[in-house]
Write a protein that holds these residues in place. Sequence first.
Motif, mmCIF file in Angstrom:
data_model
loop_
_atom_site.group_PDB
_atom_site.id
_atom_site.type_symbol
_atom_site.label_atom_id
_atom_site.label_comp_id
_atom_site.label_asym_id
_atom_site.label_seq_id
_atom_site.Cartn_x
_atom_site.Cartn_y
_atom_site.Cartn_z
ATOM 1 N N UNK A 315 27.401 69.356 6.498
ATOM 2 C CA UNK A 315 26.542 69.895 5.449
ATOM 3 C C UNK A 315 25.088 69.985 5.914
ATOM 4 N N UNK A 316 24.713 69.167 6.888
ATOM 5 C CA UNK A 316 23.342 69.226 7.397
ATOM 6 C C UNK A 316 23.052 70.540 8.111
ATOM 7 N N UNK A 317 24.117 71.218 8.562
ATOM 8 C CA UNK A 317 23.947 72.558 9.130
ATOM 9 C C UNK A 317 23.522 72.601 10.568
ATOM 10 N N UNK A 318 23.635 71.500 11.316
ATOM 11 C CA UNK A 318 23.223 71.465 12.717
ATOM 12 C C UNK A 318 24.433 71.172 13.599
ATOM 13 N N UNK A 319 24.509 71.905 14.740
ATOM 14 C CA UNK A 319 25.545 71.599 15.719
ATOM 15 C C UNK A 319 25.244 70.243 16.361
ATOM 16 N N UNK A 320 26.316 69.500 16.678
ATOM 17 C CA UNK A 320 26.103 68.135 17.176
ATOM 18 C C UNK A 320 27.189 67.762 18.160
ATOM 19 N N UNK A 321 26.788 67.085 19.222
ATOM 20 C CA UNK A 321 27.706 66.513 20.210
ATOM 21 C C UNK A 321 27.827 65.025 19.939
ATOM 22 N N UNK A 322 29.061 64.553 19.753
ATOM 23 C CA UNK A 322 29.287 63.152 19.387
ATOM 24 C C UNK A 322 30.215 62.487 20.391
ATOM 25 N N UNK A 323 29.895 61.217 20.676
ATOM 26 C CA UNK A 323 30.733 60.386 21.551
ATOM 27 C C UNK A 323 31.405 59.313 20.699
ATOM 28 N N UNK A 324 32.551 58.892 21.162
ATOM 29 C CA UNK A 324 33.305 57.858 20.427
ATOM 30 C C UNK A 324 32.758 56.483 20.773
ATOM 31 N N UNK A 325 31.452 56.353 20.700
ATOM 32 C CA UNK A 325 30.771 55.086 20.964
ATOM 33 C C UNK A 325 29.563 54.999 20.047
ATOM 34 N N UNK A 326 29.081 53.788 19.822
ATOM 35 C CA UNK A 326 27.861 53.581 19.052
ATOM 36 C C UNK A 326 28.010 54.009 17.608
#
Length: 574
Positions: A315-326
Amino acid sequence: MKLLPSFLQKQPAQAQPASVLEIQKIREQILNVILVVASIMGTLAYFSNIFSVIKNEDWATAAVQTALIVLVIGLTVFEHFGYQIRSSALLGALFLLALSDLITDGLPGEGRMFMLVYVTVALVLLPFRQAMLSMTASTLAMSIIAALMVNGVLAPPDFSEFDVTVTGNWITGIFVYLLMAALCLYALYSIIRGLEKGFAEQKNLSGSLEAERANLERSIDQRTAELQKRTEDMEISSRFNQALSQVEYTTDILSAARQCFQDQLGFGDILIYLLNEQQQIMELGLADGEQAAAVKEYQPSLSPSLPGTFAALSIKGDARLMRNTGDDAIYFRGSRVDSMGTAILLPLKKASRVIGFIVLLCGDYREVFGNDMILYQNIADQTAAAIDRSNLLERLQRSLDELKTSNRQATQYSWRNYLKATRRKTSYRFTRDGLETGALEPKEAIEALQAGKMVIAPVETSSDAENKKMISLAVPIVLRDQPLGVINLRMGGSAVPEDMLHLVEAIGNRLALALENARLVEEVQQRAERETAVGTISSRVRSSNDIDGILKTAAQEIGRSLGVSDVIVQLRNE
């Protein structure tokens, strides 16, 4: 031309380098200054010498000098003539002036000085090959004049009247000398100054080029790789856009996006959620891959208001790269994708509103750069635009169908009421015997009227002796997809010509419009007649002042206007 030296041979036309253009600018500046100096000094020399020439009645010399000074002044004032014309005219004037002085004064005169100035100025203003031709022309002219004077063809100059003690003669000579010296010195000084400036700039440029060359080779490979990567991204985006242009439905659009991410970008697992605007939840529209398939039954829908989910993050409308950490690990827990190492979230945005999101899953760590994220988001934006276009087309199609249905129902209702109210015959038949009314409807006409399309059927003859074949053509009269009637034709033969089919169909369409216009005109006329009758009755009723008179007038006028036999108008006290 092969016998000439290489510097005199005509070279093929090539693009002029920057140095040649700079020299041309210097030449133009020199030409302007030479013309100004020549105009000023020449005018002074002209007026100091013209009176003695006129006194000696040397009209030819006076005419030549006058024409030359006018020419020089004109070249100075009118710069729009262009460099080639102005420079050629100036050199021509110098050459003619030198010839005139050589013929008049011979070898002791100032003709050789004029010829020297002519060659010098030509060398400054013209390319080297043309300047050499000018020197050849001046040498040849001096040789011819010398030969003619030696052989007595030209009369030698008479210096008996030339007095060196006269101040005017010395002033004229000094002016001529100053003019010639100034032209030569300034022309050569300008060329030397321009060359020095050019050499200095060239030296500085060479140093800059050497400095740039040290870094150029290192940046070429990097720029080439970036350009190649950008070209590949543009090709992927272009192919995906072309694929979207060939599909219309949302399911096909999602399939095209899945194929693009999997086949061209190497993502094995992909999830696509779309917003259900009625329920305000994200519903799973596509899941492909082993891990993505596990989500299909576990999370068929997500609420954007539920924290810790991809829906809430999108919903924030930004593309994001996420890691399965932190901190990002919360989005992997409890979503059947906890074994994945990397997730790329791409919101599907229509203007500033999110209508869904795409999740790209990778089992291990995957390096993603800024240009990659731009490409992924670009594909997501194209997908969102295609989905929005598909939804808009669906809404437009539904609205169009509803409008067609409404128009068809309105047309049907209007004509049903009209046919019920009318007392006319609405069926006519034309034969060789004439026009008939109340014709029967054959089965092919009924079929065409019910189906709303053209029907062609053979006609069964009642007589066995009749060998002529007959065929029946039934064309419905359609207005706004609503059949109003039918045109039934019978003709001899076993087939209907193609042009006749188009003709009858066109007639049916025009007939439907004509009938509709006639009905509307009749309704307008009837309405006008009713309004007129009401107005007449009202005006006559208002002419009575008592209740009894009003009731009598109303009963009489209503019966007379409507043509009824019995009218009752009464007041009742319940």
